[in-house]
Design a protein around this motif. Structure first.
Motif, mmCIF file in Angstrom:
data_model
loop_
_atom_site.group_PDB
_atom_site.id
_atom_site.type_symbol
_atom_site.label_atom_id
_atom_site.label_comp_id
_atom_site.label_asym_id
_atom_site.label_seq_id
_atom_site.Cartn_x
_atom_site.Cartn_y
_atom_site.Cartn_z
ATOM 1 N N LEU A 140 0.561 -1.331 0.451
ATOM 2 C CA LEU A 140 -0.248 0.136 -0.118
ATOM 3 C C LEU A 140 1.037 1.288 -0.104
ATOM 4 C CD1 LEU A 140 -2.637 -1.341 2.389
ATOM 5 C CD2 LEU A 140 -3.212 -0.615 0.080
ATOM 6 N N VAL A 141 1.774 1.471 0.563
ATOM 7 C CA VAL A 141 2.799 2.303 0.979
ATOM 8 C C VAL A 141 3.348 2.639 -0.669
ATOM 9 C CG1 VAL A 141 5.594 4.009 1.384
ATOM 10 C CG2 VAL A 141 3.288 1.966 2.891
ATOM 11 N N PHE A 142 3.417 1.273 -1.398
ATOM 12 C CA PHE A 142 4.504 1.218 -2.682
ATOM 13 C C PHE A 142 3.281 2.177 -3.406
ATOM 14 C CE2 PHE A 142 7.441 -2.628 -1.979
ATOM 15 C CZ PHE A 142 8.154 -1.629 -1.478
ATOM 16 N N VAL A 174 -6.746 4.878 -2.056
ATOM 17 C CA VAL A 174 -5.054 4.434 -1.946
ATOM 18 C C VAL A 174 -4.745 5.510 -0.545
ATOM 19 C CG1 VAL A 174 -2.747 4.418 -2.898
ATOM 20 C CG2 VAL A 174 -4.199 3.607 -4.394
ATOM 21 N N VAL A 175 -4.784 6.080 -0.357
ATOM 22 C CA VAL A 175 -4.882 7.328 0.271
ATOM 23 C C VAL A 175 -5.061 6.722 1.426
ATOM 24 C CG1 VAL A 175 -4.317 9.426 1.916
ATOM 25 C CG2 VAL A 175 -4.307 9.013 -0.727
ATOM 26 N N THR A 199 -5.630 3.580 6.746
ATOM 27 C CA THR A 199 -5.850 2.565 7.874
ATOM 28 C C THR A 199 -4.904 1.095 8.151
ATOM 29 O OG1 THR A 199 -8.486 2.788 6.546
ATOM 30 C CG2 THR A 199 -7.357 1.104 8.163
ATOM 31 N N MET A 200 -3.891 0.973 7.138
ATOM 32 C CA MET A 200 -2.815 0.096 7.901
ATOM 33 C C MET A 200 -2.173 0.533 8.751
ATOM 34 S SD MET A 200 -2.939 -3.309 7.518
ATOM 35 C CE MET A 200 -4.627 -3.345 6.299
ATOM 36 N N ALA A 201 -2.104 1.738 8.236
ATOM 37 C CA ALA A 201 -0.533 2.117 9.173
ATOM 38 C C ALA A 201 -1.168 2.648 10.542
ATOM 39 C CB ALA A 201 -0.384 3.676 8.540
#
Length: 333
Positions: free
Chosen positions: A264-266, A289-290, A295-297
């Motif tokens: 997701l960061v990529f 994507v943002v 959310t995952m972070a």
């Protein structure tokens, strides 16, 4: 001339009684020694079991600390660097209620993540210099703020190690020693098991000059004391094992969430390159994507935020709640 029977019989009886007492004394001494050896053996085994549990627990906490540093120094650093570049960010207007419930990142959270990242850099620098001390254990057991104590981010790693050493729990888990100014193993044992400082059975040996029956009674009393000490040592070992299991679950969750965060960061970095930094001009896919990266972070941050232990060495309620909630979310996703 033979002695009259009136003298011989009492003398014989007295001799027999004396011999009986000698035999009983020998038996009592032997039994006291056996009880003493058995009691000391049981306490020694209980101490060894606690030491094994302590060792495994210390390794688990240190490994979790290392994993936290790795995540902070890689995926979280790249996420924060990218996320902070985005302008006109307005996730509230872009999300539905269900999505908002999952979102755990705001400006304050971003600031905290940046501070954690700086903390990780300091700890990693100390590790490279061989001065990390109990910092990894501290970071595994606690969150960044607790690991630092009341100190601000950026404190010298030597100060961090010293702060960790003064905590009896961390000293018990290898995070400090008496030489470093901490409470040492004794303090940690008192925290975890409510144990009395020092060897428990100093009076277990036989005492010269005491009557054999008194020695036997003392040995029996000390054997009962040994049973109590073994129970306390066993309880402390059980607690170490429980902490190790909770730590292992944190490690597994953190590794799984990080594995989901990295791609997701990529993609977030691709969005910045392809669509710029103005969130208001993003396509719906770019906004998605943002959202997913944030959310995952946020889920990763929840693990970094949550201490496993209290300062008294007990498992925290919030770590249990987090394990339960993350377990459900990971199963559902």
């Amino acid at each position: 001339m033979a002695l009259p029977l009136v003298f011989v019989i009492p003398a014989a009886a007295s001799g027999i009684a004396g011999a009986g007492k000698i035999v009983k004394s020998i038996v009592d001494n032997h039994e006291a020694g056996r009880i003493t050896d058995d009691a000391n053996s049981r306490v020694e085994e209980a101490k060894n079991q606690l030491e094994r549990s302590r060792h495994f627990c210390a390794d688990a906490l240190s490994e979790l600390g290392e994993e936290k540093l790795f995540v902070l120094g890689s995926s979280i650093t790249r996420f924060v660097d990218s996320f902070e570049k985005i302008k006109n960010l307005d996730l509230v207007d872009s999300l539905g209620l269900d999505e908002l419930r999952r979102l755990r990142i705001d400006k304050e959270s971003m600031s905290e993540l940046r501070e954690m990242q700086q903390f990780a850099v300091a700890v990693a620098g100390g590790a490279a210099a061989g001065a990390v001390g109990g910092a990894l254990t501290a970071f595994g057991a606690y969150n960044a703020a607790m690991a630092l104590g009341a100190a601000s981010t950026g404190t010298a790693i030597s100060s961090l190690s010293g702060a960790a050493a003064t905590n009896a729990t961390l000293a018990f888990f290898g995070g400090g020693s008496l030489a470093a100014g901490g409470a040492g193993m004794t303090g940690g044992m008192m925290v975890l098991g409510g144990l009395v400082a020092g060897p428990a059975l100093l009076v277990m040996g036989l005492i010269t000059g005491k009557k054999a029956d008194e020695k036997l009674e003392m040995a029996k009393a000390n054997s009962a004391q040994a049973a109590e000490i073994c129970e306390e040592l066993g309880n402390a070992a059980f607690q170490c094992d429980a902490i190790r299991r909770r730590t292992a679950m944190f490690y597994a969750f953190l590794a799984r969430l990080d594995a989901r965060l990295v791609p997701l960061v990529f993609r977030l970095e691709d969005v910045l390159e392809e669509e710029g930094v103005d969130y208001s001009r993003y396509s719906d896919e770019a906004k998605s994507v943002v959202l997913r990266a944030a959310t995952m972070a946020g889920s990763v941050k929840s693990i970094l935020d949550t201490p496993i232990l209290t300062e008294d060495g007990a498992l925290t309620d919030e770590s249990q709640k987090l394990v339960e909630s993350l377990g459900v979310r990971l199963l559902e996703s």
